[in-house]
Design an enzyme around this catalytic site. Sequence first.
Site, mmCIF file in Angstrom:
data_model
loop_
_atom_site.group_PDB
_atom_site.id
_atom_site.type_symbol
_atom_site.label_atom_id
_atom_site.label_comp_id
_atom_site.label_asym_id
_atom_site.label_seq_id
_atom_site.Cartn_x
_atom_site.Cartn_y
_atom_site.Cartn_z
ATOM 1 N N GLY A 112 0.794 -1.296 0.113
ATOM 2 C CA GLY A 112 -0.051 0.087 0.134
ATOM 3 C C GLY A 112 0.894 1.268 -0.105
ATOM 4 C CG ASP A 113 3.450 1.710 3.135
ATOM 5 O OD1 ASP A 113 2.634 2.551 3.401
ATOM 6 O OD2 ASP A 113 3.929 1.004 4.010
#
Length: 310
Positions: free
Chosen positions: A252-253
Amino acid sequence: MILTVTLNAAIDKRYVVENMKMGEVNRVKECTYVPGGKGLNVSKPASIYGAEVVATGFVGGHAGNYIEDALTPFGIKSAFYHVEGESRSCINIWDETNHVQTEFLEPGFTLTEEDFLGFEERFKALVKDADVVAMSGSVPKGLDGTAYQRLVSIAKDAGKSVILDTSGKLLEMGIEAKPTLIKPNIDEIRMLTGKSCNDIQEIIEAAKAIHEKGVEIVAVSLGADGSLAVGDEGVFRAVVPRINAVNTVGCGDSMIAGFALGISEGLPLEETLRRASAISAAAAMREETGFFVMEDMEKLLPQIEISRIE
């Protein structure tokens, strides 16, 4: 320049074990140590892609020095605010026999209002040279729900695009300052809107409701079903091809890094979502958190299916 904010930076330690047993001695087969925290897991892929990246936030002690030193090989410039206390460690244990992942996240040091005021002055100076500011993750003890709200306001007042990727009260209060982009998951978008979000149309309506309140882009994680992005240009859905996922921590980062790159280059929302999805998927194919190989991303890019939802 992309400025990343990691208020609760850490050393990420990944242990590989065989058939982990609770309450017994477990021998570690492999271990890796990398600078971590969600903001730094944005910094690394953005730098790998070729962007100029400056990382800020709080660090302390010998662990804090290690975090700064370990960013150098990535070409990331450190501009952290140093405080008393020792930066935390976060441990990820991968049981390769049972394919089970377990995490232990230390809380880290406690900050004072004086610490945060000092950081705000550092942040104001750094924001001047940034094209995009990406702030991510939890905050150290001692800070309240207004921490990101204050930082988003500073960046917006300076005319900068701001990505906010956090959860709970930090997200709820942070969006009051109208960041440029947020990336909630289903549970978070339910929390923000009170909508059930039991199907794709309800999720889109919830994202539109947040967008109409001043958040330019609302990207919603759908897990294995891909992601959505809602903005002035419309509603887009990304579907990623099946891959051999090795480590999904930090994907997600990596997606946030892709959004930051797209926004900094002024790409259309459709192409920004495509790039963000490709970088996220490429990151899942590698063991190291917050890392991807450009060749993997370039192969995946044309395979990302983007559809416009009317």
